[in-house]
Write an enzyme that holds these catalytic residues in place. Structure first.
Site: not given
Ligand SMILES: *Cc1c(COP(=O)(O)O)cnc(C)c1O
Length: 431
Positions: A200
C-alpha cells in the site's frame, strides 16, 4: 518506427531499469524498528506511550482525524468497524462489485450478508444509484471503497445513508492522502479503515491496519473489540474483564514503528508521486483508444493503482472484442518492459465464496436473511465491461524516483501505438 520487442526488437524499457523497490527501506525505518525492539512495550495492550499510540496520534494529526485505532490489518479493521457499529446476523451491507476481496468478506465475518452494487465507469467506485436500488429493510451499512486511490462520491453516499438511516464505513485501504472536497477520505463517513500491508501507499514491514472516526464512543468500542472486549486505560492495571465480544486484532510495536517512519516521509513521496503520475498520464492521454485515469474535480487522487481502459472502436478496431485488444496490448506492452496486469479477474459477486455461500455452514449467514446468493456471470454490467477492457499498473509508480521509469513506460506506449497495425493483427486473430 522501431520494431516491437515481441517480434525481436529492442525493448523500450531496458532490463536493468525495470526493477523497482517498494517499500523503500531507509535508515530511519531500521532505526525505528530497532528502537521499538529495545523499548519496553511490544504490543498495544499496555498503557503509556508506545509505538502503537505514537502511530495512532501521528496518523490522526497528519491527515486530520479525531480518533485513530491501530489494528492488525485492513481486513480486521473493516470487520471491527462493522462490529462496533452493531452490524451482525440478519443485516445486509452494500459493497461495490469491484474491490479487493476483503471488502466483501468483512460483512460475512460479522455474519452479515454483503450485497453488491455496480460501479461508476469513470471513477471505478460504487454507483450511488445502484446502492439506492439495493436497499432493503435489512440494509444496515454501506462500505464505499476509494478504489485505486480515487475518492468515491461521498456527497451522494452520505445523503443516501442519512435518508435511510445507514452507517457508512469508508474502505480507504488504497487511499491515504486522498481528499474529497478538501476532507481526508476515511473521515467523512461514520468510520474509515486503512491497510498498512506492504504493497500500500503507506506500508509497514508486513501487516497492519488503522481505523479512524469522529465519534469518541465508537473509537472506544473499536479499542475494546481490538483487545478481547477489555477496557484498557492509561495509568490503570489491566483487569482482564471483557465487557463485550472482542478479538485479538492488536498490531505489534515493530509494525507500528516502521509505519510511523514511513508516515514521516509520506508528504515528500506523495508530492513526487503526484508530479510523476500527472506527467505520465498527460503523455498517454494523447493516444487514441486509450482512456487514462483522472482525478475528479475537487478531489485528490492518491494514485495507488493506475487503471487504463482500451476502446477498440476508437483504436480503429471496430467489432473486435475488448478482451482481445486488452490481451494483445498486455502481451506487447509487457514485452517492451511495462508490467501491465489485471487487478481483479472477476466482479466480487462472482467469487466462489459468495456464489456457493461458503460461510459458517448450511449457507449461513445468507440463509438467515433469505438473501439470494449471487450468480457467476450475471449482472454488474459496468464492472464486467471494465474488467474486460482495462489493465493496470501497480506499485512501480509509487517510488518517488519513478519519474524516469514512467517516461520509459510512456515511450513503450508510444511505440506500441505506432505499431497499431501489428496490434490489430494480434487482436483480430484472438477475437
Ligand atoms: C488491501 C485492501 C484491504 C485489506 O487490507 P489488508 O491489510 O491486506 O487486510 C481491504 N480493502 C481494500 C480495498 C484493499 O486494497
Amino acid at each position: 518506427m522501431s520494431k516491437l520487442a515481441a517480434f525481436g526488437g529492442t525493448a523500450a524499457v531496458p532490463r536493468h531499469r525495470r526493477r523497482v523497490q517498494w517499500p523503500l527501506v531507509e535508515e530511519e525505518d531500521r532505526k525505528a524498528v530497532l528502537d521499538a525492539l529495545d523499548g519496553a512495550r511490544l504490543v498495544s495492550d499496555t498503557d503509556g506511550v508506545n509505538p502503537v499510540s505514537d502511530l495512532e496520534e501521528n496518523w490522526a494529526r497528519h491527515f486530520g482525524y479525531e480518533h485513530c485505532v491501530a489494528v492488525s490489518n485492513g481486513t480486521a479493521a473493516l470487520a471491527l468497524a462493522l462490529a462496533a457499529l452493531d452490524v451482525g446476523p440478519g443485516d445486509e451491507v452494500i459493497v461495490p462489485s469491484l474491490s479487493f476481496i476483503a471488502t466483501g468478506l468483512a460483512p460475512v465475518h460479522q455474519m452479515a450478508v454483503p450485497v453488491f452494487a455496480d460501479i461508476d465507469p469513470v471513477t471505478f467506485n460504487i454507483d450511488p444509484d445502484d446502492v439506492e436500488r439495493r436497499i432493503t429493510p435489512r440494509t444496515k451499512a454501506i462500505i464505499p471503497v476509494h478504489l485505486h486511490g480515487a475518492p468515491a462520491d461521498m456527497d451522494r453516499i452520505t445523503a443516501i445513508a442519512r435518508k435511510y438511516g445507514l452507517a457508512v464505513i469508508e474502505d480507504a485501504a488504497q487511499a491515504p492522502g486522498a481528499t474529497h472536497r478538501g476532507r481526508p477520505v476515511g473521515g467523512i463517513g461514520d468510520a474509515g479503515s486503512f491497510s498498512l500491508q506492504v504493497s500500500k501507499n503507506i506500508p509497514t514491514c508486513g501487516e497492519g491496519g488503522l481505523l479512524v472516526t469522529r465519534d469518541a464512543e465508537l473509537a472506544e468500542a473499536m479499542r475494546r473489540g481490538r483487545q478481547f472486549g477489555e477496557v484498557v486505560k492509561a495509568g490503570r492495571d489491566r483487569d482482564y474483564v471483557s465487557y463485550g465480544l472482542g478479538w485479538n486484532f492488536k498490531i505489534n510495536a515493530l509494525q507500528a514503528a516502521f509505519a510511523n517512519a514511513q508516515l514521516a516521509r509520506f508528504d515528500g513521496y506523495e508530492r513526487a508521486r503526484q508530479r510523476n503520475v500527472t506527467e505520465f498520464l498527460a503523455r498517454l492521454s494523447e493516444l487514441p483508444g486509450l482512456r487514462v485515469p483522472a482525478a475528479l474535480p475537487d478531489t485528490t487522487h492518491a494514485w495507488h493503482i493506475l487503471r487504463f481502459r482500451f476502446d477498440p472502436a476508437a483504436f480503429g478496431l471496430d467489432g473486435v472484442r475488448p478482451e482481445a485488444l486488452r490481451g494483445a496490448l498486455r502481451r506487447l506492452l509487457r514485452a517492451e518492459g511495462v508490467p501491465m496486469s489485471q487487478y481483479q479477474l472477476m466482479p466480487l459477486p462472482d467469487q466462489r465464496v459468495f456464489v456457493d455461500r461458503v460461510g459458517f455452514g448450511s449457507g449461513y449467514p445468507w440463509s438467515v436473511t433469505g438473501a439470494p446468493g449471487t450468480v457467476a456471470g450475471e449482472g454488474y454490467p459496468v464492472t464486467r465491461a471494465i474488467i474486460a477492457d482495462s489493465l493496470t499498473l501497480q506499485k512501480r509508480h509509487l517510488h518517488p524516483g519513478a519519474g524516469e521509469l514512467l517516461g520509459l513506460y510512456a515511450d513503450a506506449f508510444d511505440k506500441v501505438w505506432a505499431n497499431r497495425d501489428m496490434v490489430a493483427t494480434f487482436a483480430k486473430a484472438a477475437s
